[in-house]
Design a protein around this motif. Structure first.
Motif, short mmCIF file in Angstrom:
data_model
loop_
_atom_site.label_atom_id
_atom_site.label_comp_id
_atom_site.label_asym_id
_atom_site.label_seq_id
_atom_site.Cartn_x
_atom_site.Cartn_y
_atom_site.Cartn_z
N ILE A 8 1.95 -0.03 5.54
CA ILE A 8 0.87 -0.62 4.73
C ILE A 8 1.01 -2.12 4.56
O ILE A 8 0.36 -2.72 3.68
CB ILE A 8 0.80 0.05 3.34
CG1 ILE A 8 2.13 -0.11 2.59
CG2 ILE A 8 0.40 1.50 3.46
CD1 ILE A 8 2.07 0.26 1.12
N GLY A 11 0.16 -4.40 1.14
CA GLY A 11 -0.77 -3.88 0.16
C GLY A 11 -2.12 -3.53 0.74
O GLY A 11 -2.30 -3.46 1.97
N PRO A 12 -3.12 -3.30 -0.13
CA PRO A 12 -4.43 -2.82 0.32
C PRO A 12 -5.07 -3.69 1.39
O PRO A 12 -5.76 -3.17 2.29
CB PRO A 12 -5.26 -2.86 -0.98
CG PRO A 12 -4.26 -2.73 -2.07
CD PRO A 12 -3.04 -3.44 -1.59
N GLN A 13 -4.87 -4.99 1.35
CA GLN A 13 -5.50 -5.89 2.31
C GLN A 13 -4.94 -5.74 3.71
O GLN A 13 -5.54 -6.22 4.67
CB GLN A 13 -5.36 -7.35 1.84
CG GLN A 13 -3.95 -7.92 1.95
CD GLN A 13 -3.04 -7.54 0.79
OE1 GLN A 13 -3.32 -6.59 0.05
NE2 GLN A 13 -1.97 -8.29 0.61
N VAL A 15 -3.99 -2.60 4.99
CA VAL A 15 -4.15 -1.21 5.46
C VAL A 15 -5.10 -1.22 6.67
O VAL A 15 -6.25 -1.63 6.56
CB VAL A 15 -4.70 -0.31 4.35
CG1 VAL A 15 -5.03 1.08 4.90
CG2 VAL A 15 -3.67 -0.18 3.22
N ALA A 20 -5.94 3.97 7.18
CA ALA A 20 -6.93 4.39 6.19
C ALA A 20 -7.45 5.80 6.51
O ALA A 20 -7.58 6.65 5.61
CB ALA A 20 -8.08 3.40 6.15
N ARG A 44 1.09 0.82 -4.60
CA ARG A 44 0.86 2.08 -3.90
C ARG A 44 -0.24 2.89 -4.60
O ARG A 44 -1.08 3.51 -3.97
CB ARG A 44 2.16 2.89 -3.83
CG ARG A 44 3.18 2.38 -2.82
CD ARG A 44 4.34 3.37 -2.71
NE ARG A 44 5.22 3.07 -1.60
CZ ARG A 44 6.37 2.42 -1.70
NH1 ARG A 44 6.75 1.95 -2.89
NH2 ARG A 44 7.13 2.22 -0.65
N ALA A 46 -2.73 1.70 -6.32
CA ALA A 46 -4.02 1.08 -6.02
C ALA A 46 -4.53 1.52 -4.65
O ALA A 46 -5.73 1.76 -4.46
CB ALA A 46 -3.89 -0.43 -6.09
N ILE A 47 -3.63 1.62 -3.68
CA ILE A 47 -4.03 2.07 -2.35
C ILE A 47 -4.52 3.51 -2.40
O ILE A 47 -5.55 3.86 -1.82
CB ILE A 47 -2.86 1.92 -1.36
CG1 ILE A 47 -2.54 0.44 -1.13
CG2 ILE A 47 -3.17 2.61 -0.03
CD1 ILE A 47 -1.31 0.20 -0.29
N CYS A 48 -3.79 4.36 -3.12
CA CYS A 48 -4.18 5.77 -3.22
C CYS A 48 -5.54 5.91 -3.90
O CYS A 48 -6.38 6.71 -3.48
CB CYS A 48 -3.12 6.55 -4.00
SG CYS A 48 -1.58 6.80 -3.08
N ALA A 50 -7.92 3.76 -3.88
CA ALA A 50 -8.95 3.27 -2.98
C ALA A 50 -9.38 4.33 -1.97
O ALA A 50 -10.53 4.33 -1.50
CB ALA A 50 -8.45 2.03 -2.25
N TYR A 51 -8.46 5.25 -1.65
CA TYR A 51 -8.77 6.28 -0.65
C TYR A 51 -8.80 7.68 -1.25
O TYR A 51 -8.79 8.67 -0.53
CB TYR A 51 -7.76 6.19 0.51
CG TYR A 51 -7.88 4.88 1.25
CD1 TYR A 51 -8.89 4.68 2.19
CD2 TYR A 51 -7.04 3.81 0.95
CE1 TYR A 51 -9.04 3.47 2.84
CE2 TYR A 51 -7.19 2.59 1.60
CZ TYR A 51 -8.20 2.43 2.54
OH TYR A 51 -8.35 1.21 3.17
#
Length: 235
Positions: A8, A11-13, A15, A20, A44, A46-48, A50-51
């Motif tokens: 990852i 972070g989210p940016q 992924v 994804a 982590r 925040a990523i979860c 988001a998806y």
């Protein structure tokens, strides 16, 4: 039961579309929880979110983080304890579990080693590695034309220097000590790709104190710090 090990970056940016898609197919994500205010666990999470995947925090076993005489043995014991903790979660829940790995799973991360001991089917998807982020942030190439680059840990840097390395990417750091490489060029970065990122470059002996100050600033701002640096011998 199945495990997906997913890089990852920071972070989210970072992924990737591939990661994804894999995340959306996971039933849950297993993540080590080091403390009640674990900033890295929050990323982590925040990523979860988001998806739309459930995050399952697992208290991380304690280990000696000073400088134990038997460092490899200490790390093996820590990994063994993680295997036990993760196996309990996966066997209870079944399904497809995801593990979110900082940077890329191939470089100074033990998730593959740990998951391979769980006795379940697993695959690995790559992420953006820290040396890539460092090179891009400083707009440099990690090596000279046709020259090798050594990637090593801070504790083993003296070995690389003694062996004649000219370009060294140093990871798993605890600070910055230029002893023995004062005249080398350094490109340093912390928390790259995040709002708390810091960059310093210059002659190692001249910028050592600035690096230490920037490292402390990044840690104070984010609550954690991940840093690395490229050293290049000056002809």
């Amino acid at each position: 039961m199945r495990v997906r090990i997913l890089g990852i970056g920071m972070g989210p940016q970072h992924v990737t579309p591939e990661v994804a898609e894999a995340l959306r197919g996971c039933d849950y994500v297993v993540a080590a929880s080091k403390s009640a205010d674990d900033g890295l666990l929050a990323i982590r999470r925040a990523i979860c979110e988001a998806y739309d995947v459930e995050l399952v925090p697992v208290p991380d076993p304690e280990r000696d983080r000073a400088d134990p005489a038997d460092y490899p043995g200490t790390v093996r014991a820590w990994h063994d304890a993680r295997v036990v903790a993760y196996r309990a979660v996966i066997e209870e829940r079944g399904g497809t579990a995801g593990f979110l790995v900082w940077g890329d799973p191939s470089l100074y991360d033990s998730t593959i080693r740990i998951v391979s001991q769980l006795g379940v089917e697993f695959d690995v998807l790559p992420g953006i590695a820290a040396p890539q982020l460092l090179a891009a942030a400083h707009r440099v190439v990690l090596h000279g034309v046709g020259r090798p680059v050594v990637v090593t840990t801070e504790r083993r840097l003296p070995e690389a220097v003694a062996a004649g390395a000219e370009n060294v990417v140093v990871m798993l750091t605890s600070g910055f000590d230029p002893a023995g490489v004062e005249d080398w060029q350094v490109w340093w970065g912390a928390n790259l790709g995040t709002s708390s990122a810091r960059l310093v470059s210059g002659r190692a002996g001249d910028v050592a104190e600035t690096i230490r100050e920037m490292r402390a600033e990044a840690k104070a701002e984010a609550g954690w710090v991940m840093d690395l640096y490229l050293l290049r011998r000056v002809p």
